[in-house]
Design an enzyme around this catalytic site. Structure first.
Site, PDB file in Angstrom:
ATOM      1  N   ALA A 440      31.764  32.356 -32.837  1.00 39.83           N
ATOM      2  CA  ALA A 440      31.340  31.868 -31.656  1.00 39.83           C
ATOM      3  C   ALA A 440      30.541  30.627 -31.849  1.00 39.83           C
ATOM      4  O   ALA A 440      29.550  30.545 -32.818  1.00 39.83           O
ATOM      5  CB  ALA A 440      30.606  32.734 -30.723  1.00 39.83           C
ATOM      6  N   CYS A 441      30.681  29.368 -30.820  1.00 41.66           N
ATOM      7  CA  CYS A 441      29.818  28.232 -30.885  1.00 41.66           C
ATOM      8  C   CYS A 441      29.777  27.870 -29.499  1.00 41.66           C
ATOM      9  O   CYS A 441      30.510  28.590 -28.520  1.00 41.66           O
ATOM     10  CB  CYS A 441      30.285  27.219 -31.771  1.00 41.66           C
ATOM     11  SG  CYS A 441      32.058  26.567 -31.377  1.00 41.66           S
ATOM     12  N   ASP A 442      29.233  26.848 -29.254  1.00 34.81           N
ATOM     13  CA  ASP A 442      29.089  26.275 -27.846  1.00 34.81           C
ATOM     14  C   ASP A 442      30.521  26.178 -27.098  1.00 34.81           C
ATOM     15  O   ASP A 442      30.688  26.634 -25.938  1.00 34.81           O
ATOM     16  CB  ASP A 442      28.372  24.960 -27.870  1.00 34.81           C
ATOM     17  CG  ASP A 442      26.801  25.229 -27.350  1.00 34.81           C
ATOM     18  OD1 ASP A 442      26.453  26.298 -26.942  1.00 34.81           O
ATOM     19  OD2 ASP A 442      25.848  24.398 -28.032  1.00 34.81           O
ATOM     20  N   SER A 448      33.354  26.549 -35.179  1.00 36.53           N
ATOM     21  CA  SER A 448      33.750  27.834 -35.093  1.00 36.53           C
ATOM     22  C   SER A 448      35.132  27.982 -35.644  1.00 36.53           C
ATOM     23  O   SER A 448      35.478  28.789 -36.158  1.00 36.53           O
ATOM     24  CB  SER A 448      33.521  28.569 -33.666  1.00 36.53           C
ATOM     25  OG  SER A 448      34.404  27.572 -32.799  1.00 36.53           O
ATOM     26  N   ILE A 474      30.917  30.828 -26.742  1.00 32.10           N
ATOM     27  CA  ILE A 474      29.900  31.731 -26.526  1.00 32.10           C
ATOM     28  C   ILE A 474      30.042  32.319 -24.788  1.00 32.10           C
ATOM     29  O   ILE A 474      29.964  33.634 -24.617  1.00 32.10           O
ATOM     30  CB  ILE A 474      28.430  31.455 -26.814  1.00 32.10           C
ATOM     31  CG1 ILE A 474      28.310  31.382 -28.285  1.00 32.10           C
ATOM     32  CG2 ILE A 474      27.393  32.575 -26.085  1.00 32.10           C
ATOM     33  CD1 ILE A 474      26.851  30.980 -28.509  1.00 32.10           C
TER      34      ILE A 474
END
Length: 528
Positions: A440-442, A448, A474
């Site tokens: 998960a990333c922004d 990711s 996320i």
């Protein structure tokens, strides 16, 4: 009498703008494929395209062409007679599809599927209430509608009698969506239209007075401070798409995406840099120029802040070249790779666009070379000459999170912080087997996706089956995941979304040693 003041967080305003830009890019980036599709269809099938086609491009008289099965609209001739005219794909996609995708994505970010549906309904009012593409309107109405739906649902949460939940949920969403669509038609659409006209007037004035290169004074430093998302996706892309619909191309798509300034800086380090900075620059050139990941050159600038002048000079030279040749792209180039730029280049703009990249790179290279040569003796005498570690740390501090791309730069010069497994991998054996892993990333893309690919390949090589490895934003996480892997600064946010999952924090998505521990754990689970 003494007073106690609460210290302000450093960079608070900048961080706020970064978060705002991240939110905007979170609405636009997942839908970039749709922008590219629209750009390609426009390039091929409009009247001035490579393969003009009235049925697909939306031009020409249906009676004359003779294909009555295609969607048509009535057009009026000078003598008052009406005749059917093709609608095509280009107009409906830019008018309806793209804004609705943005609105739906924004709504989902706020309130899941329910928020996405209400956001789409409400945004239709904004779309039909204006004669211009409503990208800014979608960015406003989508999240706003979803947030209002969330607040309305809270009013009767837990108070609905059993069996009436679906009735109340559907009618409340439908009624609120209808009211917001009407409100958007009469309220938000005129305001956004006026704002868009004002911003377009500023751009036109800059172009008419040959002042558009001045924009680089703000854009290039903004990129290095990771403020470009708010500028690019909040202003340039909506205005650029509007221009592209009217003229078939827009120079605004090139203000931020031109890879020339960064290329020139990195090439200067290849020839005049020292230490690790010089050794790593050739690899960074490939990643930046062909991969389109511009953040790779930011540490080099932060290591020598004077190089921001090279970035500004290169950016201004590139924009001036595009203005002189009247060039532009048909749609946003994302990522800012030379490949993506050339794919989206308008048919009459190849010479100017290519020259703009070359000129921008040459100017930034020349300025960078002067700066590097002037400080070379002092750098050689410094104990930390050519060490990118501090610059990478400064870049990541400005960005507000770790970067897998930047982490590779400093790997040879500093070990960095160790990866942390917050709950312990061994403890996962006690909570049950791992069947799904999410990076998960922004934005749920980029870093990711690369991390998920690395771990997926390791698991495949180990011969382990029935394990899914995916990547998400996320904001889109749900509490049905076994293992969530995030960069350290994002772990707490991920925990809020998935409190029952095991959370692993890493510094580098690309080459974390913790991946081997995960593979070993999965092997042990399979052996039991």
């Amino acid at each position: 009498m003494t007073t106690t003041s609460v210290p302000k967080k450093p960079g608070g305003a900048r961080v706020g703008v970064q978060r705002f830009g991240t939110f905007l890019s979170g609405m636009v980036m997942p839908n970039i494929a749709a922008f590219i599709a629209w750009g390609l269809i426009t390039a091929f099938f409009i009247a001035t395209g490579w393969l003009p086609n009235g049925i697909l491009g939306g031009f020409g008289n249906a009676d004359l062409i003779g294909w009555q099965g295609a969607a048509t609209a009535l057009a009026q001739a000078d003598d008052g007679t009406t005749f059917p005219q093709y609608v095509g794909l280009v107009g409906p996609m830019i008018t309806y599809l793209l804004p609705l995708l943005i609105a739906n994505t924004g709504g989902r970010m706020i309130y899941g599927e329910r928020g996405g549906v209400v956001a789409s309904i409400a945004t239709m009012g904004v779309i039909v209430g204006s004669a211009i593409p409503m990208f800014i309107g979608a960015m406003i109405m989508g999240p706003l509608a979803a947030w209002l739906m969330k607040q309305v649902d809270r009013l009767w949460d837990g108070k609905i009698k059993a069996g009436f939940e679906m009735l109340v949920n559907n009618f409340s969403a439908g009624i609120l969506g209808a009211l917001l669509a009407i409100g958007g038609f009469f309220g938000i659409a005129p305001i956004v239209t006026a704002l868009s006209s004002f911003l377009e007037g500023i751009v036109d004035w800059l172009v008419a007075n040959s002042l558009l290169p001045i924009a680089s004074i703000f854009i290039e430093p903004g990129k290095i401070l990771f403020l470009n998302n708010a500028i690019n996706h909040g202003v340039l892309t909506p205005l650029g798409v509007q221009q592209s619909e009217e003229t078939g191309k827009s120079i605004l798509f090139l203000l931020e995406a031109n890879p020339g300034p960064g290329l020139g800086i990195l090439l200067a380090f290849c020839f005049f840099g020292i230490g690790l900075a010089k050794a790593s620059a050739p690899g960074a050139v490939i990643i930046q120029f062909f991969g389109g990941i511009h953040e790779i050159y930011f540490p080099y600038v932060l290591m020598k802040p004077m190089l921001v002048l090279a970035a500004i000079g290169g950016g201004m030279a590139g924009v001036a070249t595009n203005v002189a040749f009247n060039t532009g792209l048909r749609a946003p180039a994302s990522p800012g790779s030379i490949i993506a730029v050339l794919i989206q280049t308008a048919p009459d703009s190849y010479v100017g666009v290519i020259l703009s990249v070359i000129v921008a790179a040459a100017v930034s290279f020349a300025i960078s070379a002067i700066i590097l040569r002037a400080s070379r003796k002092r750098d050689l005498e410094s104990e930390n000459a050519g060490d990118l570690s501090a610059a990478v740390a400064a870049t990541e501090a400005a960005k507000g999170k770790k970067s897998s791309v930047l982490g590779n730069l400093s790997a040879g010069s500093a070990t960095g912080g160790a990866d942390v497994v917050d709950e312990g991998l061994v403890a996962t054996l006690e909570r049950g087997p791992i069947r799904n892993i999410v990076f998960a990333c922004d934005a749920g893309m980029g870093s990711s996706a690369m991390g998920a690919s690395v771990l997926r390949n390791k698991i495949k090589k180990a011969g382990i089956d029935e394990i899914t490895v995916t990547n998400k934003a996320i904001a889109n996480l749900s509490d049905d995941i076994d293992l969530v892997i995030t960069q350290r600064e994002l772990t707490e946010r991920a925990k809020e979304k998935t409190p029952s999952a095991v959370h692993m924090s890493v510094d580098n998505f690309m080459n974390s040693p913790k991946y081997d521990e995960v593979v070993e754990l999965l092997r042990e689970e399979g052996a039991h």
